[in-house]
Design an enzyme around this catalytic site. Structure first.
Site, short mmCIF file in Angstrom:
data_model
loop_
_atom_site.label_atom_id
_atom_site.label_comp_id
_atom_site.label_asym_id
_atom_site.label_seq_id
_atom_site.Cartn_x
_atom_site.Cartn_y
_atom_site.Cartn_z
N TYR A 71 0.85 -1.02 0.12
CA TYR A 71 0.11 -0.07 -0.12
C TYR A 71 0.79 1.26 0.01
CZ TYR A 71 0.48 0.92 5.18
OH TYR A 71 1.01 1.34 6.51
N CYS A 72 0.39 2.26 -0.58
CA CYS A 72 1.03 3.43 -0.53
C CYS A 72 -0.11 4.60 0.00
CB CYS A 72 1.53 3.81 -2.00
SG CYS A 72 2.81 5.18 -2.00
N TRP A 73 -0.14 5.79 -0.45
CA TRP A 73 -0.87 6.93 -0.03
C TRP A 73 -2.36 6.73 -0.33
CZ3 TRP A 73 0.28 10.33 3.53
CH2 TRP A 73 1.44 10.63 3.88
N CYS A 77 -2.14 7.90 -6.01
CA CYS A 77 -0.85 7.59 -5.98
C CYS A 77 -0.45 6.00 -6.67
CB CYS A 77 -0.22 7.51 -4.69
SG CYS A 77 1.32 6.99 -4.45
N ILE A 101 -3.50 3.99 2.33
CA ILE A 101 -3.66 4.48 3.92
C ILE A 101 -4.82 5.44 3.80
CG2 ILE A 101 -2.02 6.12 3.90
CD1 ILE A 101 -1.53 4.95 6.79
#
Length: 136
Positions: A71-73, A77, A101
């Site tokens: 996962y990232c932002w 993204c 997130i």
């Protein structure tokens, strides 16, 4: 590729925050953001492994037989996609967590910060407030 193949592939390689929450302890969750994002808050139990470090660190830290979720932002993204590609290149079974997130927080799941673990009520635009599942 037809619609059946396309949607089946998406489900093989992508997952959502509710499914990740339910799978806690059965997957290794990778936060691929930089140090500032990690310090700002991350999913409890996640490993911090920025994409540029995956090739060197993953083989030392994660059993190749263990499923990985990146996962990232958030939806704007593609960092989790790049991280998932790195894991796939190394031969890991990997999925990308849709929503990042941002949607983890918006669905009311806990976040670990320097001051402890916190959560907020579910955003009614992304999840029902009275249950942990959208039942979709």
């Amino acid at each position: 590729m037809n619609a059946l193949d396309f949607f089946a592939a998406r489900l093989r390689f992508q997952t959502d925050v509710s499914d990740v929450h339910a799978a806690a302890g059965t997957v290794v969750l990778i936060d691929s953001r930089g140090e500032a994002g990690w310090r700002q808050g991350h999913i409890p139990g996640a490993l911090h492994m920025p994409t540029a470090e995956i090739a060197d660190r993953a083989p030392l830290a994660i059993d190749p037989a263990t499923p990985v979720v990146t996962y990232c932002w958030g939806p704007g993204c593609n960092g989790a996609t790049r991280a998932a590609l790195e894991f796939a290149t190394l031969g890991y079974q990997v999925k990308e967590m849709l929503g990042g997130i941002e949607y983890w927080i918006r669905e009311g799941f806990p976040v670990e910060t320097a001051t402890g673990t916190t959560s907020q009520p579910a955003d009614p635009l992304t999840a029902p407030r009275d249950t942990i599942s959208c039942e979709c």
